[in-house]
Design an enzyme around this catalytic site. Structure first.
Site, PDB file in Angstrom:
ATOM      1  N   MET A  60       0.845  -1.188   0.000  1.00  0.00           N
ATOM      2  CA  MET A  60       0.000   0.000   0.000  1.00  0.00           C
ATOM      3  C   MET A  60       0.885   1.244   0.000  1.00  0.00           C
ATOM      4  O   MET A  60       1.972   1.237   0.540  1.00  0.00           O
ATOM      5  CB  MET A  60      -0.885   0.018   1.245  1.00  0.00           C
ATOM      6  CG  MET A  60      -1.727  -1.222   1.425  1.00  0.00           C
ATOM      7  SD  MET A  60      -3.140  -1.268   0.329  1.00  0.00           S
ATOM      8  CE  MET A  60      -4.230  -0.118   1.152  1.00  0.00           C
ATOM      9  N   CYS A  61       0.429   2.290  -0.617  1.00  0.00           N
ATOM     10  CA  CYS A  61       1.053   3.609  -0.656  1.00  0.00           C
ATOM     11  C   CYS A  61       0.363   4.386  -1.770  1.00  0.00           C
ATOM     12  O   CYS A  61      -0.133   3.793  -2.735  1.00  0.00           O
ATOM     13  CB  CYS A  61       2.551   3.601  -0.942  1.00  0.00           C
ATOM     14  SG  CYS A  61       3.611   2.957   0.365  1.00  0.00           S
ATOM     15  N   THR A  62       0.342   5.694  -1.634  1.00  0.00           N
ATOM     16  CA  THR A  62      -0.155   6.567  -2.686  1.00  0.00           C
ATOM     17  C   THR A  62       0.869   7.660  -2.914  1.00  0.00           C
ATOM     18  O   THR A  62       1.445   8.183  -1.955  1.00  0.00           O
ATOM     19  CB  THR A  62      -1.504   7.200  -2.294  1.00  0.00           C
ATOM     20  OG1 THR A  62      -2.439   6.170  -1.954  1.00  0.00           O
ATOM     21  CG2 THR A  62      -2.065   8.035  -3.429  1.00  0.00           C
TER      22      THR A  62
END
Length: 328
Positions: A1-3
């Site tokens: 996960m990460c943006t």
């Protein structure tokens, strides 16, 4: 996960921003890697041509998850589960790197994206576990420079590919091209309300402001965060000053920040946003916000930092603070 996303403000400052979402406590700190610093990748010594700042951790050698160098060349790595492919063995006449070593090489060697396009074939990423995790992290990378150009680096074919990023957003799997196509599903999104419509003699009206955003995905999956970040990035008011621009970027990150407890992995670990960072590639400023605090810590690259003999880590107070206005 990460943006992650890039943004150019009305003040003509260009930013790279990211959330670091992970289930394992990374314990990263802001760190400056100076010019002419010697480090090892696959037992080969490499000297940094350029100095840089990012968030990382010393694991015998430094591992950075993001950063910006003295030229305004900036990069962030994000998880690329079930998609990333690396070589099984080293190749002669190549710079052989483990995936987690790639950012150290990029920031220490690259001046801009133009040079990256010319030199990307020098690199061969190989299956090499990161000591802290005990496995090979599947990664892809978002890269930008002072011109505002943004690209994605993905190794889904076994070779590192440079892909133009016209929307300035990257999340996780599937591959970047899939995410671009998926935006076609959201043509109806708009900042204005829809007009009233009639069904027969009955007029239907919006319940209130925000009707144009009906259908904007609100979950924490990679496709949902990609669409949400792309919509907000395209329309956000960036203000007139550098500070207002940075504040606008953090407001976008607020919408993709994952609180503790709302996203549990199959092994029971809690996937959450451990820190957020906004990198001003124009002023070479790194803004760091840990999960535990609303405070933003700022470090600006200068010649004193860049000419240090050894990497310099920055400690910070992550306790939550409030300003009591009732005290006079």
């Amino acid at each position: 996960m990460c943006t992650s996303l890039t943004l150019t403000s009305n003040a003509q400052h260009h930013f790279l921003a990211r959330t670091m979402d992970f289930g394992f406590q990374l314990e990263g700190k802001p760190v400056v890697i100076p010019r002419n610093y010697t480090w090892k990748h696959q037992k080969v010594e490499q000297k940094t041509k350029y100095g840089f700042i990012g968030t990382g951790r010393n694991l015998g050698e430094y591992f950075l998850a993001d950063g910006v160098n003295e030229n305004g060349f900036a990069v962030a790595e994000l998880y690329f589960l079930n998609e990333a492919k690396y070589g099984d063995t080293e190749q002669e006449n190549k710079v052989n790197l483990a995936p987690h070593e790639f950012i150290m090489w990029l920031l220490g060697q690259m001046k801009d994206i133009s040079e990256l396009r010319e030199r990307i074939t020098e690199v061969h990423l190989i299956e090499e576990a990161i000591p802290m995790l005990g496995f090979v992290p599947p990664l892809h990378f978002i890269v930008t420079d002072k011109t505002g150009e943004t690209v994605v680096l993905e190794s889904d074919s076994g070779e590192m590919l440079v892909k133009d990023n016209p929307v300035g957003v990257m999340t996780n799997s599937p591959d970047f091209d899939w995410h671009l196509k998926n935006l076609n599903n959201y043509l109806s999104l708009q900042p204005n309300n829809f007009t009233n419509k009639k069904i027969g003699n009955y007029e239907i009206k919006p319940f209130g402001q925000g009707a144009g955003t009906f259908g904007l995905p609100g979950g924490y999956t990679s496709p949902e965060r990609f669409v949400r970040a792309a919509y907000l990035r395209a329309l956000v008011d960036t203000g007139e000053t550098v500070g207002e621009g940075i504040n606008s970027v953090f407001k976008i990150l607020d919408n993709v920040t994952i609180p503790k407890g709302v996203n549990i992995k199959n092994d029971g670990s809690i996937d959450f946003t451990q820190y957020r960072a906004v990198l001003d590639v124009t002023d070479l400023t790194y803004c760091f916000n840990p999960y535990e605090s609303q405070e933003i810590f700022k470090i600006t690259l200068n010649d004193t930092l860049l000419n240090e003999k050894q990497p310099l880590e920055f400690d910070y107070d992550s306790s939550f603070k409030m300003t009591d206005l009732s005290r006079r």
